[in-house]
Each structure stands twice: as structure tokens, then as C-alpha cells.
Design an enzyme around this catalytic site. Structure first.
Site, mmCIF file in Angstrom:
data_model
loop_
_atom_site.group_PDB
_atom_site.id
_atom_site.type_symbol
_atom_site.label_atom_id
_atom_site.label_comp_id
_atom_site.label_asym_id
_atom_site.label_seq_id
_atom_site.Cartn_x
_atom_site.Cartn_y
_atom_site.Cartn_z
ATOM 1 N N HIS A 1 0.840 -1.223 -0.057
ATOM 2 C CA HIS A 1 0.124 0.083 0.100
ATOM 3 C C HIS A 1 0.944 1.257 -0.024
ATOM 4 O O HIS A 1 0.973 1.958 0.881
ATOM 5 C CB HIS A 1 -0.738 -0.049 1.355
ATOM 6 C CG HIS A 1 -1.975 -0.953 1.176
ATOM 7 N ND1 HIS A 1 -2.315 -2.036 2.210
ATOM 8 C CD2 HIS A 1 -2.693 -1.731 0.154
ATOM 9 C CE1 HIS A 1 -2.888 -2.998 1.868
ATOM 10 N NE2 HIS A 1 -3.196 -3.078 0.614
ATOM 11 N N HIS B 1 -9.772 -5.889 5.185
ATOM 12 C CA HIS B 1 -8.516 -6.013 4.680
ATOM 13 C C HIS B 1 -8.173 -7.339 3.980
ATOM 14 O O HIS B 1 -8.597 -8.371 4.537
ATOM 15 C CB HIS B 1 -7.545 -5.762 6.126
ATOM 16 C CG HIS B 1 -6.226 -5.674 5.700
ATOM 17 N ND1 HIS B 1 -5.459 -6.577 5.505
ATOM 18 C CD2 HIS B 1 -5.366 -4.474 5.708
ATOM 19 C CE1 HIS B 1 -4.102 -6.074 5.239
ATOM 20 N NE2 HIS B 1 -4.093 -4.815 5.201
ATOM 21 N N GLU C 1 -5.595 -9.286 4.167
ATOM 22 C CA GLU C 1 -5.207 -10.464 4.999
ATOM 23 C C GLU C 1 -6.126 -11.126 5.751
ATOM 24 O O GLU C 1 -6.215 -12.153 5.604
ATOM 25 C CB GLU C 1 -4.091 -9.846 5.841
ATOM 26 C CG GLU C 1 -3.448 -10.893 6.722
ATOM 27 C CD GLU C 1 -2.430 -10.380 7.798
ATOM 28 O OE1 GLU C 1 -1.605 -9.536 7.350
ATOM 29 O OE2 GLU C 1 -2.423 -11.195 8.989
ATOM 30 N N THR D 1 -1.712 -10.047 11.154
ATOM 31 C CA THR D 1 -0.413 -9.736 11.790
ATOM 32 C C THR D 1 0.162 -8.351 12.141
ATOM 33 O O THR D 1 1.240 -8.166 12.806
ATOM 34 C CB THR D 1 0.674 -10.344 10.667
ATOM 35 O OG1 THR D 1 0.411 -9.650 9.232
ATOM 36 C CG2 THR D 1 0.562 -11.891 10.208
ATOM 37 N N SER E 1 -2.092 2.374 3.986
ATOM 38 C CA SER E 1 -1.417 1.153 4.561
ATOM 39 C C SER E 1 -1.841 1.177 5.866
ATOM 40 O O SER E 1 -1.781 2.300 6.905
ATOM 41 C CB SER E 1 0.031 1.640 4.828
ATOM 42 O OG SER E 1 0.786 1.111 5.623
ATOM 43 N N ASN F 1 -0.999 -0.667 8.356
ATOM 44 C CA ASN F 1 0.230 -0.776 9.583
ATOM 45 C C ASN F 1 0.570 0.858 9.914
ATOM 46 O O ASN F 1 0.820 0.903 11.141
ATOM 47 C CB ASN F 1 1.192 -1.730 9.287
ATOM 48 C CG ASN F 1 2.008 -1.367 8.310
ATOM 49 O OD1 ASN F 1 3.148 -0.444 8.727
ATOM 50 N ND2 ASN F 1 2.250 -1.647 7.033
ATOM 51 N N SER G 1 5.961 -0.749 4.691
ATOM 52 C CA SER G 1 5.959 -0.911 3.112
ATOM 53 C C SER G 1 6.660 0.449 2.844
ATOM 54 O O SER G 1 6.436 0.569 1.573
ATOM 55 C CB SER G 1 4.767 -1.278 2.349
ATOM 56 O OG SER G 1 3.715 -0.212 2.948
#
Ligand code: SF4
Length: 291
Positions: free
Chosen positions: A39, A121, A123, A158, A216, A218, A260
Site C-alpha cells: 500500500h 483488509h 489479509e 499480523t 497502509s 500498519n 512498506s
């Protein structure tokens, strides 16, 4: 003014390896990633220049080879690609594979699956895509909608903050005191390291710059974490978004970044800060601290 870089600042190995894999494979023939590999717009532009396209819509895939991203996918998605006769390349991060394995084991042993993460999301979709029944928990309010069962099996996306995950597991145990709650900690170590370092950085800094893509997850989590420990936190995607009025001569400026974010974007932010200090009235105070 001082600049302090967080520990664990660069790309995580899962994202880095997936990008390298995509670039290497694209030299052989064009390929499509199933959704964005990362992302981060800068990285996506670079991949596009290497002939790597991205779509989640099966009907839009124009290449014979399709890559699963580091976020992973469900078996049903892989099967659908097989049925369309695509060659599937797998860039799933080993730590996402590990989360899939643990969840599968919990379901096989009769636990009702619960995933702590962000609904929608990629994941989380991958983790839950093969399950008949499951619930996603993104906050305490979601606990109200969990059906009563004797056994729950809990994993986490994660990149979730580990403190929030632990507190939701504790709240789940409180809500269902007679149920067995089997929790498998699937928050990856690079995420834990990054979050711990960001918290320490935010505690020490007067202002924190969080670098990462607008989409993103995270990076948003890092921003939220830093905001709990520092009152002046800015999320930017690139150095051009920095503003001189955000800083004072006596500031300790902390810099952190999402998993990322490429090194050159971090470098250009640090270059901007250093250049601004030199241009300003207090060059004697310039120093950079790396912990
Ligand atoms: S954030 Fe963690 S799980 Fe995700 S790609 Fe990076 S190392 Fe793997």
C-alpha cells in the site's frame, strides 16, 4: 533541533521479498498481482514500470501469471485462479502462512474461529475466505455479536497492535467466562518490534513524523500509537508534504515508517529535515541521533 530515527525503520522482510520476487519474475514475462503488492504509491509506480499490473477483479487479469501478495489469500481464491488456468506465483509472507496454519488447526480441533483485525483488509479476507462461520473483531463492540460457543480459537491480523489484541482477548474471556478461549499470537515480530520502537520514540520526541502510504493499515496503526504518546504527530507519504511550521528550534523530531515504506522515501524525509535545519537560524543545534 535533533532528528531521531526509530529502530526497525526499513521495510519488513515479507514486503521486501515480495517486491524483489515480483521484479525478478516480471523479467521473464508480464504478471498481475492480485491486489496491490504494497500500500505505497511510489512502490506501485515502480512495479508498474517493471510490467507488474495489479487488480483484484479476475475479469481484468490480462496475464497468464498471477501473483498472490505478501498478505496471502484463501485456498478458494487460489482454486478459482487455477480453474481459469492462471499460473499462480505465491509471495505470501511466511508469517502470514503461519497465521493461516494456526487458524486451520484451531478450527480442526473444534474451536469457533475469531480473527482480530480490520474487516475488509486483504489479509483478513485471506484468513477467513475458506471458513463457513467466523467473526472478525475490530473492537470491543464486536464482542456483542459473537455467538455463544464452548470453544473459541483466536488469531490476529499480523499487523495489529499487540496490546490491543491482548486486551480484546481478555475482554472475550470476561464475556464468556465458561468458554475455552485458545489464543494464538500471530502478530508478527517485525510489527511488534516496530510498534515497540515507535512507542519509545513518541514518548521521547516533541514531534513525530510517520511515513507511509495513505492506504497502509500498519502506517495508520503506527500513527495512532504515536498519537497516544506525543501530541504532535504527522502522517506523510513523501518529503514534499513536510511543513516548516510543524517544527521549533528546540524540538527532538522522531521519524518512523510503515512496513512498506522504501528506504529512499525515508532518506528523502531525513534529507528535507537536515536541509531545513541548515537553512534555518539554528544550524549549531543540528544533530542526528540513531538508537
Ligand atoms: S508485516 Fe509481518 S507478516 Fe506482514 S509482510 Fe511484513 S513481516 Fe510479513
Amino acid at each position: 533541533m535533533h532528528i531521531k530515527l526509530a529502530k526497525h525503520l526499513g521495510m519488513c522482510f515479507g514486503v521486501r521479498d515480495a517486491i524483489a520476487f515480483a521484479k525478478t519474475q516480471s523479467r521473464q514475462s508480464p504478471l498481475t498481482t492480485l491486489g496491490d503488492l504494497v500500500h505505497n504509491q511510489g512502490v506501485l509506480r515502480e512495479l508498474n514500470d517493471h510490467g507488474v499490473r495489479s487488480t483484484r477483479d479476475f475479469d481484468q487479469i490480462e496475464t497468464s501469471r498471477v501473483m498472490i501478495t505478501a498478505h496471502g489469500s484463501s485456498d478458494s481464491v487460489r482454486q478459482a485462479l487455477d480453474e481459469r488456468r492462471h499460473e499462480v506465483l505465491d509471495a505470501t509472507c511466511p508469517l502470514v502462512h503461519h497465521a493461516h496454519r494456526l487458524l486451520t488447526e484451531l478450527v480442526a480441533s473444534g474451536h469457533f474461529p475469531l480473527v482480530i483485525g480490520k474487516p475488509g483488509h486483504v489479509e483478513v479476507k485471506g484468513l477467513t475466505g475458506d471458513l463457513e462461520e467466523f467473526r472478525i473483531i475490530s473492537g470491543e463492540a464486536d464482542l456483542e455479536h459473537i455467538p455463544p460457543r464452548p470453544r473459541y480459537g483466536v488469531v490476529a491480523q499480523t499487523t495489529q497492535p499487540i496490546e490491543r489484541v491482548r486486551s480484546l482477548v481478555a475482554a472475550l474471556r470476561e464475556r464468556f467466562p465458561s468458554a475455552e478461549v485458545a489464543f494464538r499470537d500471530t502478530v508478527c515480530q517485525p510489527t511488534k518490534n516496530r510498534q515497540k520502537a515507535a512507542k519509545q520514540l513518541a514518548t521521547e520526541s516533541d514531534v513525530v513524523i510517520v511515513i507511509g502510504g495513505a492506504r497502509s493499515n500498519n502506517t495508520h496503526e503506527l500513527y495512532a500509537l504515536c498519537s497516544r504518546h506525543c501530541s504532535r504527530v504527522y502522517h506523510i507519504q513523501r518529503a514534499e508534504e513536510l511543513r516548516e511550521e510543524w517544527f521549533f528550534p528546540s524540538d527532538l523530531v522522531g521519524v518512523t515508517a510503515g512496513t512498506s515504506t522504501p528506504d529512499d522515501q525515508i532518506r528523502s524525509v531525513v534529507d528535507w529535515l537536515e536541509a531545513w535545519i541548515v537553512r534555518s537560524d539554528f544550524p549549531a543545534r543540528l544533530s542526528k541521533v540513531t538508537n
